[in-house]
Write an enzyme that holds these catalytic residues in place. Structure first.
Site, short mmCIF file in Angstrom:
data_model
loop_
_atom_site.label_atom_id
_atom_site.label_comp_id
_atom_site.label_asym_id
_atom_site.label_seq_id
_atom_site.Cartn_x
_atom_site.Cartn_y
_atom_site.Cartn_z
N ALA A 1 0.82 -1.21 0.00
CA ALA A 1 0.00 0.00 0.00
C ALA A 1 0.86 1.27 0.00
O ALA A 1 0.45 2.29 -0.56
CB ALA A 1 -0.95 0.00 1.19
N THR A 2 2.03 1.21 0.60
CA THR A 2 2.91 2.39 0.57
C THR A 2 3.23 2.77 -0.87
O THR A 2 3.08 3.94 -1.27
CB THR A 2 4.23 2.11 1.33
OG1 THR A 2 3.91 1.79 2.69
CG2 THR A 2 5.15 3.30 1.30
N GLN B 1 -6.46 -1.16 5.20
CA GLN B 1 -7.09 -1.81 6.35
C GLN B 1 -8.51 -2.29 6.04
O GLN B 1 -9.14 -2.92 6.87
CB GLN B 1 -7.17 -0.84 7.54
CG GLN B 1 -5.83 -0.38 8.08
CD GLN B 1 -5.12 -1.43 8.92
OE1 GLN B 1 -5.68 -2.48 9.27
NE2 GLN B 1 -3.87 -1.17 9.23
N HIS C 1 -0.79 -7.94 3.45
CA HIS C 1 -0.35 -8.44 4.76
C HIS C 1 -1.20 -7.99 5.94
O HIS C 1 -0.94 -8.40 7.07
CB HIS C 1 1.13 -8.11 5.00
CG HIS C 1 1.45 -6.70 5.34
ND1 HIS C 1 1.67 -6.31 6.64
CD2 HIS C 1 1.59 -5.60 4.58
CE1 HIS C 1 1.96 -5.00 6.64
NE2 HIS C 1 1.91 -4.56 5.41
N CYS D 1 3.42 3.77 15.69
CA CYS D 1 3.59 3.80 14.24
C CYS D 1 4.92 4.41 13.84
O CYS D 1 5.48 4.09 12.81
CB CYS D 1 2.44 4.55 13.57
SG CYS D 1 1.24 3.39 12.89
#
Ligand SMILES: *Cc1c(COP(=O)(O)O)cnc(C)c1O
Length: 410
Positions: free
Chosen positions: A74-75, A190, A212, A337
């Site tokens: 996703a990054t 998410q 993941h 985070c």
């Protein structure tokens, strides 16, 4: 072997489901071909496996297989979406809107674009973590090219009203003039497999996915890129052999792609029952924890991921709290985070929390492999930890004190 704490950090990552692993394994060894090799069976088999995942993902979000671009996660998908749109549309406008509670993989590309001269509006959120739609409307400008709002928050689990936001982006400035069709991107890292997502019904133009967080392997994800009504242009951020229709070069990682497809397929098949089960578990945890005074639920009480519970605890030190919980449960605190820094979570401060409450927070990420028995153990231990930290004998009564008053204690 020592007994490991109960894993409750499913927003950080999840174990690969055995069924996912089994589907992946042949593609490391027997079926190792390069999906781009078009002249022999090794390539064809790999290509067929990649095609299957494309179809699974497309069906999962009501897109077409050609609209799926594989990325490393996703990054990368967020970077490709945001920087790719900025580069492709900068002549049309240089204003981008996003939200204060976004993941750093959205905020940081936006800040990078700001350093290049783009204008970035970062919208505040309401106390419940939801974006204020009237604020969004006010932020629209004739030169706005992109709006990026996440589907589900990775810290507080809040689900943003995607369809309403997208509708506003389609309308743009509406009768007030200016351009319509502001591109709408959502980071759904998410959300995939956990809530229904439909890019047609929700009018989403770009959507970032990852494997993941949904019991698939790390290092694989995808970007949905709308091809019709409107066709979204993207400037590639990685150049090379022209894979993924030129949008993302690099040999496709077949085993991981197979894992991504299998993970999403399983999650969708089990979504309804699993959502119900996770809701029961998180409600049970909250029911037990909320017996204790001065524990706050962070984020909207209903508009949230079933497996997320994020609490702030009055009158305890955040670091001491996490330390006390650690032997029994693997959870994250509000500042986890960016564990290299001790700054409180930008998400919790965006909710308007004091520093103390932002620090003294715990994110429970409940997932597929957690049980009611585990939840009961966790609740019991968390309550005992909080109560012992609050005991007057333990470095004085902390209830009602501010973080600054407590600072010298540790
Ligand atoms: C985990 C996560 C990311 C990063 O995804 P990777 O696949 O690890 O790069 C981005 N956005 C959100 C909301 C996340 O939860």
């Amino acid at each position: 072997m020592s007994i490991r704490p109960i894993y409750l950090d499913c927003h950080a990552t999840t174990a690969v489901d055995e069924r996912v692993l089994a589907a992946m394994l042949p593609y490391f060894t027997e079926d190792f071909g390069n999906p781009s090799s078009i002249s022999h069976i090794y390539g064809w088999e790999a290509e067929a496996a990649v095609k299957q995942t494309r179809e699974i993902l497309a069906a999962a979000i009501n897109a077409t297989p050609e609209e799926i671009v594989f990325t490393s996660g996703a990054t990368e998908a967020n970077n490709l979406a945001i920087k790719g749109v900025a580069e492709a549309y900068f002549k049309k406008g240089q204003h981008i809107i996003t939200v204060a509670t976004e993941h750093s993989a959205v905020i940081d590309p936006c800040n990078y674009l700001k350093s290049l001269g783009f204008d970035i509006t970062i919208l505040p959120v309401q106390k419940d973590g939801l974006v204020d739609l009237t604020e969004l409307k006010k932020a629209f400008r004739p030169e706005t090219i992109l709006v990026s709002v996440m589907a589900a928050n990775n810290e507080i689990g809040v689900l943003q009203p995607l369809a309403e936001i997208a509708e506003m982006c389609r309308d743009g400035l509406g009768s007030a003039g200016g351009d319509r069709n502001i591109i709408f991107h959502t980071d759904a890292a998410q959300a995939i497999g956990k809530i229904p997502l439909d890019v047609q019904a929700m009018k989403i133009d770009l959507m970032s996915l990852t494997a993941h967080k949904v019991y698939g392997p790390k290092g694989i994800g995808a970007l949905y890129v709308r091809r019709r009504n409107p066709r979204v242009q993207l400037a590639p951020q990685q150049h090379g052999g022209g894979h993924e229709r030129g949008m993302r070069s690099g040999t496709l990682y077949t085993p991981q792609i197979v894992g991504l497809g299998k993970a999403v397929e399983i999650a969708l098949a089990e979504q309804a029952t699993e959502t119900q089960r996770l809701t029961q578990l998180s409600q049970s945890l909250w029911k037990q924890l909320s017996q204790v005074e001065g524990i706050h639920l962070n984020g909207h009480p209903q508009q949230r991921l079933a497996g997320n519970l994020n609490i702030s605890v009055e009158g305890v030190d955040g670091a001491a709290l996490l330390l006390g919980l650690q032997p029994v449960m693997a959870v994250s605190s509000g500042s986890a985070c960016s564990s290299a820094t001790t700054a409180p979570s930008h998400v919790l401060t965006a909710l308007g929390h004091s520093e103390q409450l932002a620090y003294a927070s715990v994110r429970f990420g409940i997932g597929r492999f957690n049980t009611q028995e585990e939840i009961d153990i966790v609740a019991k231990h968390a309550i005992a930890t909080i109560e012992s930290l609050r005991k007057p004998s333990f470095m004085g009564s902390r209830v009602g004190k501010r973080q600054s008053d407590l600072a010298p204690a540790d």
